[in-house]
Design a protein around this motif. Structure first.
Motif, PDB file in Angstrom:
ATOM      1  N   ASP A  77      33.591  15.920   1.575  1.00 21.67           N
ATOM      2  CA  ASP A  77      33.596  14.474   1.723  1.00 21.67           C
ATOM      3  C   ASP A  77      33.077  14.073   3.103  1.00 21.67           C
ATOM      4  O   ASP A  77      33.603  14.530   4.121  1.00 21.67           O
ATOM      5  N   LEU A 115      42.229  14.036  -1.845  1.00 22.86           N
ATOM      6  CA  LEU A 115      41.133  13.192  -2.301  1.00 22.86           C
ATOM      7  C   LEU A 115      41.199  13.006  -3.806  1.00 22.86           C
ATOM      8  O   LEU A 115      41.770  13.813  -4.523  1.00 22.86           O
ATOM      9  N   ARG A 153      37.763  20.877  -0.874  1.00 27.95           N
ATOM     10  CA  ARG A 153      37.227  19.538  -1.151  1.00 27.95           C
ATOM     11  C   ARG A 153      37.170  18.670   0.097  1.00 27.95           C
ATOM     12  O   ARG A 153      36.357  17.750   0.176  1.00 27.95           O
ATOM     13  N   GLN A 154      38.049  18.925   1.066  1.00 22.29           N
ATOM     14  CA  GLN A 154      38.017  18.129   2.286  1.00 22.29           C
ATOM     15  C   GLN A 154      36.709  18.308   3.052  1.00 22.29           C
ATOM     16  O   GLN A 154      36.285  17.411   3.765  1.00 22.29           O
ATOM     17  N   VAL A 174      38.827  13.503  -6.016  1.00 22.10           N
ATOM     18  CA  VAL A 174      37.557  14.107  -6.394  1.00 22.10           C
ATOM     19  C   VAL A 174      37.819  15.093  -7.519  1.00 22.10           C
ATOM     20  O   VAL A 174      38.728  15.912  -7.432  1.00 22.10           O
TER      21      VAL A 174
END
Length: 192
Positions: A129, A164, A125-126, A166
């Motif tokens: 973004d 995050l 996920r990093q 998310v």
């Protein structure tokens, strides 16, 4: 709320024996208990379980003089602490102690697997973004002293993984930290 329920609780007779207390709390009187304990450099923690259900939790910060104790002495300290505060549960019943230790994979295997999959989700996920991609560029150019990218490719701020919010990722992290069977510490700064 139903007034009849309130009245029933108010008129409930006070338990007077260990057996009545266990019954009031919904515990099995005949089953054995397991205490999972761990000693950490800033605190002690233990979880009382029966039939894989958490019954009670206890933790406390180390006292000033305890910071000089050896790990073995700290582990004994948490056992004594647990026996003192849970004696009403444990009176007359068998109890097993389990020391949580990362050198014993059989005790933490499920927790490790869950954390690894969570770690992989955070790392993936990093890269999704745009703000974090800009932050990675800043780190790559050497313009940040608080944010780093580890050998594993994970962005960290002050040596902590940058998570995050998310797809419910933050809630998943909190659930893993506080609801896992093997979690004992509610956080480094909060010892209850």
């Amino acid at each position: 709320m139903d007034p009849k329920n309130i009245e029933a609780v108010q008129n409930w007779p006070r338990p007077t024996s260990a057996t009545e207390i266990r019954s009031f709390l919904g515990l099995e009187g005949s089953g054995s208990y397991t205490i999972y304990s761990d000693a950490f450099c800033i605190g002690l923690g233990a979880v009382l379980m029966q039939y894989s259900r958490m019954i009670a939790y206890a933790s406390r910060q180390l006292k000033v003089h305890e910071k000089n104790y050896l790990v073995h002495d700290l582990e004994l300290t948490i056992i004594v602490h647990a026996l003192k505060i849970w004696r009403h549960y444990l009176y007359g019943i068998s109890c097993e102690f389990v020391r949580l230790d990362v050198s014993e994979p059989s005790h933490v295997l499920a927790c490790t697997i869950a954390r690894y999959s969570l770690f992989e989700r955070i790392r993936e996920r990093q890269y999704d973004d745009s703000h974090l991609l800009d932050l990675r560029d800043t780190v790559r150019h050497g313009d940040s002293n608080q944010v780093t990218v580890g050998d594993d490719g994970v962005l960290r701020m002050l040596s902590r993984i940058y998570g995050l919010n998310v797809d419910g990722l933050r809630e998943l992290i909190l659930e893993e930290a506080y609801s896992s069977q093997y979690s004992i510490y509610p956080g480094v700064a909060k010892m209850y």
